[in-house]
Design an enzyme around this catalytic site. Structure first.
Site, PDB file in Angstrom:
ATOM      1  N   GLY A 261       1.284  -1.397  -0.012  1.00  0.00           N
ATOM      2  CA  GLY A 261       0.072   0.104  -0.298  1.00  0.00           C
ATOM      3  C   GLY A 261       1.093   1.498   0.365  1.00  0.00           C
ATOM      4  O   GLY A 261       0.960   1.916  -1.042  1.00  0.00           O
ATOM      5  N   ASN A 265      10.525   3.834   2.758  1.00  0.00           N
ATOM      6  CA  ASN A 265      11.932   4.697   2.559  1.00  0.00           C
ATOM      7  C   ASN A 265      11.600   5.631   2.765  1.00  0.00           C
ATOM      8  O   ASN A 265      11.552   6.877   2.410  1.00  0.00           O
ATOM      9  CB  ASN A 265      12.013   4.065   0.951  1.00  0.00           C
ATOM     10  CG  ASN A 265      11.311   3.028   1.250  1.00  0.00           C
ATOM     11  OD1 ASN A 265      10.825   1.999   1.194  1.00  0.00           O
ATOM     12  ND2 ASN A 265      10.394   3.308   0.054  1.00  0.00           N
ATOM     13  N   HIS A 297       0.711  10.063   7.008  1.00  0.00           N
ATOM     14  CA  HIS A 297       1.153   8.779   7.620  1.00  0.00           C
ATOM     15  C   HIS A 297       2.713   8.502   7.619  1.00  0.00           C
ATOM     16  O   HIS A 297       4.068   8.214   7.892  1.00  0.00           O
ATOM     17  CB  HIS A 297       0.643   7.946   8.015  1.00  0.00           C
ATOM     18  CG  HIS A 297       1.047   6.106   8.686  1.00  0.00           C
ATOM     19  ND1 HIS A 297       0.624   5.713   9.233  1.00  0.00           N
ATOM     20  CD2 HIS A 297       1.404   5.578   8.240  1.00  0.00           C
ATOM     21  CE1 HIS A 297       0.704   4.732   9.975  1.00  0.00           C
ATOM     22  NE2 HIS A 297       2.222   4.951   9.131  1.00  0.00           N
ATOM     23  N   GLU A 298       2.815   8.412   6.243  1.00  0.00           N
ATOM     24  CA  GLU A 298       4.209   8.121   5.595  1.00  0.00           C
ATOM     25  C   GLU A 298       5.006   8.712   6.200  1.00  0.00           C
ATOM     26  O   GLU A 298       6.356   8.514   6.228  1.00  0.00           O
ATOM     27  CB  GLU A 298       4.445   7.838   4.509  1.00  0.00           C
ATOM     28  CG  GLU A 298       3.696   6.530   3.844  1.00  0.00           C
ATOM     29  CD  GLU A 298       3.624   5.343   4.477  1.00  0.00           C
ATOM     30  OE1 GLU A 298       4.386   4.953   4.940  1.00  0.00           O
ATOM     31  OE2 GLU A 298       2.181   5.049   4.708  1.00  0.00           O
TER      32      GLU A 298
HETATM   33  N1  SER Z   1       5.452   0.760   7.036  1.00  0.00           N
HETATM   34  C1  SER Z   1       4.437   1.034   6.019  1.00  0.00           C
HETATM   35  C2  SER Z   1       3.556   1.429   6.560  1.00  0.00           C
HETATM   36  O1  SER Z   1       3.369   1.210   7.513  1.00  0.00           O
HETATM   37  C3  SER Z   1       3.884  -0.273   5.518  1.00  0.00           C
HETATM   38  O2  SER Z   1       3.473  -1.313   6.409  1.00  0.00           O
HETATM   39  O3  SER Z   1       3.650   2.680   6.494  1.00  0.00           O
HETATM   40 ZN    ZN Z   2       2.931   3.233   8.738  1.00  0.00          ZN
END
Ligand code: SER
Ligand code: ZN
Length: 654
Positions: A261, A265, A297-298
């Site tokens: 999803g 990184n 979130h990312e």
């Molecule tokens: N680490 C990623 C996220 O939580 C995929 O699970 O955004």
């Molecule tokens: Zn996450």
């Protein structure tokens, strides 16, 4: 070589014998035959060790050198490369070959559509090269990518771009440097042809950051909102948490062919396009809100996950629970706090509670793992966020932020544990969180039962509170948890009765810490109506025998929108449960007039936010209802919910 799947236990964590401080990666990209050269600076941590054991899967080893000398003292076995008689510190050069085209597990580097891309969380990097593929080994990465220029005009990796050039055979190369030490699961590489939306952001301290959003060709008309969301997220994280972005460029790749999803990184987030691209003609308001949340979130992982990462995968909730909490707060600060809370709580009740009651149940910090990919769960993410939210409720914003600062100061640039996080919160606030830590180890949804008593002659109101968590196969004996129970009391006109005891004001958040506990409130002139578990202050089920009249009053007058919604849900739940039984006994379904009138008065209340009204009239999902009954009768539940929707529609139209 196949590897036997083995259980791993949190309690047996061991510091690695060696670490890698720097790695230079060189990729000669080709879909079928990619050559990877990894030059690592290796340092011994355990003075007793002289064997370096690296992880590696589906790799074809070409050569090994140590300090420029060809090395033959090694063997490959069961997903490992075992290199013997190594010195204290040395430079290890490994050359190996991979086949991204045949990489159908989609961990490591794989081909999807015309793009070469990576997914390394949790253990994908070992599909790229032999490495200490564990989150507590943090190295500075320099990555050079060389590939055919016409097929792969963009060659992306983590960090800042430091060099580039062309060869005279139609290929080009780009070199990236990420000077922030990171574990291998945060490594990313993308090669392909994209359309790009550029922008820039000036951070709080004046750093100019290039923002680049890479999309599949032709998708630029759907990219704007993701960019707006990113800039909002960057500003919000500075303002609310004091976290600033730290590289010169922030890249987002949003393509159809990415199979996970979303992935955080370092400096190069990758998303499946469906989660972040939208245009007004085809997307709903909800789509836009979800994009804002996932972009946030990312991005927020840059500090909670990347700068401070997890010591081992048992600690996954350290980054995920905390980052979900942060994205929920971002959405709440920039949108409707009550609607966000309602949606988060609905998700918990309908799906996480079900997970907690299923054979898949596990604590937010699991004790035993066979396959890490199975632990990216609602429990680790959503219940994990609720646990962070409880800390926030217990400490308050100011002390919580002091805790965050201390946590960051202590652990920036390193791999931490959930215990480290709680310890920082405890040390910054001087609030004893010893008992609270059980939320990390005990699985299951506690049931909090509240019984009350009004003593007219003393003008006292008593809340008798008990908690129980049902035993599970791996935890026969459950212990009491530290449950923050947020309450308010109302008189029959809907006015708030101040909480006090022995002449002192009492905080609205009660500390429930025992199996049974009684709280006494003075100067209560008439039997009050309690508003309990306000804001869903703990991830528990609540049992209190409300009357319809009490719930109708809370739905109309509670000071807080979440409490109004929760009262409406409880009111509906009474008649859903009753009607499920009626349906099974083939009796007529009912919804009394006083219930309809109560809902109608909310609908006609012009002071009530339309978004809240929409939530008040949203029935619990069938999944959530399934949680209330011992034997799930899906058809009866479905029919009852339909009946109430129909009834509302007919009555409210009139
Ligand atoms: N680490 C990623 C996220 O939580 C995929 O699970 O955004
Ligand atoms: Zn996450």
């Amino acid at each position: 070589m196949t590897q036997q799947r083995q259980e791993k236990y949190r309690q047996y964590y061991q510091v690695p014998d060696y670490t890698i401080t720097d790695i230079e990666l060189d990729f000669v990209l080709d879909p079928a035959t990619t050559i990877v050269t990894a030059i690592s600076r290796v340092k011994r941590l355990n003075s007793q060790a002289n064997v370096l054991i690296l992880d590696g899967k589906n790799l074809i080893l070409h050569t090994i050198h140590i300090d420029d000398k060809p090395w033959t003292a090694y063997r490959e076995e069961a997903g490992k490369l075992i290199i013997e008689s190594v010195p204290d510190t040395f430079v290890l050069k490994v050359v190996n070959e991979i086949n991204p085209l045949k990489n159908t597990v989609l961990e490591g580097l794989y081909v999807s559509a015309d793009v070469l891309c990576t997914q390394c969380e949790a253990e994908g990097f070992r599909h790229i090269t032999y490495y200490l593929d564990r989150p507590d080994v943090l190295a500075r990465f320099t990555t050079c990518i060389i590939a055919d220029k016409s097929s792969y005009p963009y060659l992306l990796s983590n960090g800042n771009q430091i060099d580039k050039g062309e060869t005279n055979d139609g290929r080009h190369w780009v070199k990236w440097q990420d000077h922030f030490p990171k574990p291998s699961y945060l490594f990313a590489l993308i090669a392909g042809d994209f359309d790009v939306l550029y922008d820039n952001y000036v951070s709080q301290s004046g750093r100019n950051v290039t923002l680049a959003l890479f999309v599949d060709k032709g998708n630029l008309d759907r990219a704007d909102w993701a960019m707006v969301s990113l800039k909002n997220a960057m500003r919000w994280d500075e303002t609310r948490f004091g976290y600033e972005y730290d590289l010169d460029i922030y890249m987002i790749v949003a393509v159809d062919c990415f199979n996970m999803g979303a992935m955080e990184n370092k400096g190069l987030n990758i998303f499946n396009a469906k989660y972040v691209l939208a245009k007004t003609e085809t997307a709903t308001d909800k789509d836009y809100l979800n994009i804002k949340a996932v972009i946030g979130h990312e991005y927020f992982h840059n500090w909670t996950g990347n700068r401070i990462t997890c010591r081992d995968w048992f600690q996954l909730s350290l980054k995920e629970g905390l980052t979900v909490f942060r994205d929920q707060e971002f959405s709440s600060d920039l949108g409707s706090r009550s609607v966000n809370r309602i949606e988060n709580v609905s998700l918990m009740r309908a799906h996480q509670f079900a997970e907690d009651a299923s054979p898949m149940a596990h604590p937010i910090r699991p004790e035993k793992v066979i396959e890490m990919n199975n632990f990216y769960t609602l429990t680790v993410y959503e219940k994990g966020a609720e646990v962070i939210r409880m800390l926030h409720t217990l400490l308050g914003e100011e002390q919580f932020q002091a805790g965050m600062k201390l946590y960051t100061a202590r652990h920036d640039g390193s791999a931490a544990t959930c215990d480290d996080f709680v310890q920082a919160m405890q040390d910054a606030s001087n609030i004893d969180l010893t008992l609270f830590r059980r939320w990390y180890s005990q699985l299951g949804t506690p049931l909090v039962t509240v019984r009350d008593e009004y003593l007219a002659e003393k003008q006292q109101y008593l809340l008798h509170i008990s908690q129980i968590t049902a035993p599970t196969s791996d935890q026969a004996e459950k212990l009491p948890l530290h449950i923050p129970l947020d309450i308010e009391l109302y008189d029959t006109q809907g006015n708030v009765i101040p909480l006090q005891h022995s002449g002192r004001a009492v905080h609205s958040v009660l500390n429930v810490v025992k199996v049974e506990q009684t709280f006494v409130f003075d100067q209560v002139n008439s039997p009050p109506i309690p508003s309990l578990l306000r804001e869903f202050s703990a991830p528990v089920k609540l049992d209190y025998s409300y009357t319809d009249e009490q719930l109708a009053l809370l739905m109309q007058y509670a000071s807080n929108d979440f409490a109004r919604w929760d009262a409406a849900q409880s009111l509906l739940s009474i008649y859903i449960k009753e009607n499920v039984v009626r349906q099974q006994q083939r009796e007529d379904l009912i919804l009394p007039q006083h219930i309809i009138d109560a809902f109608k008065s909310v609908l006609l209340d012009e002071a009530c936010d339309p978004a809240l009204k929409a939530q008040l009239f949203t029935l619990p999902s069938e999944n959530e209802v399934a949680e209330w009954v011992a034997i799930i009768d899906a058809i009866a539940i479905h029919n009852v919910i339909n009946f109430i929707i129909q009834k509302f529609a007919n009555e409210m139209a009139a």
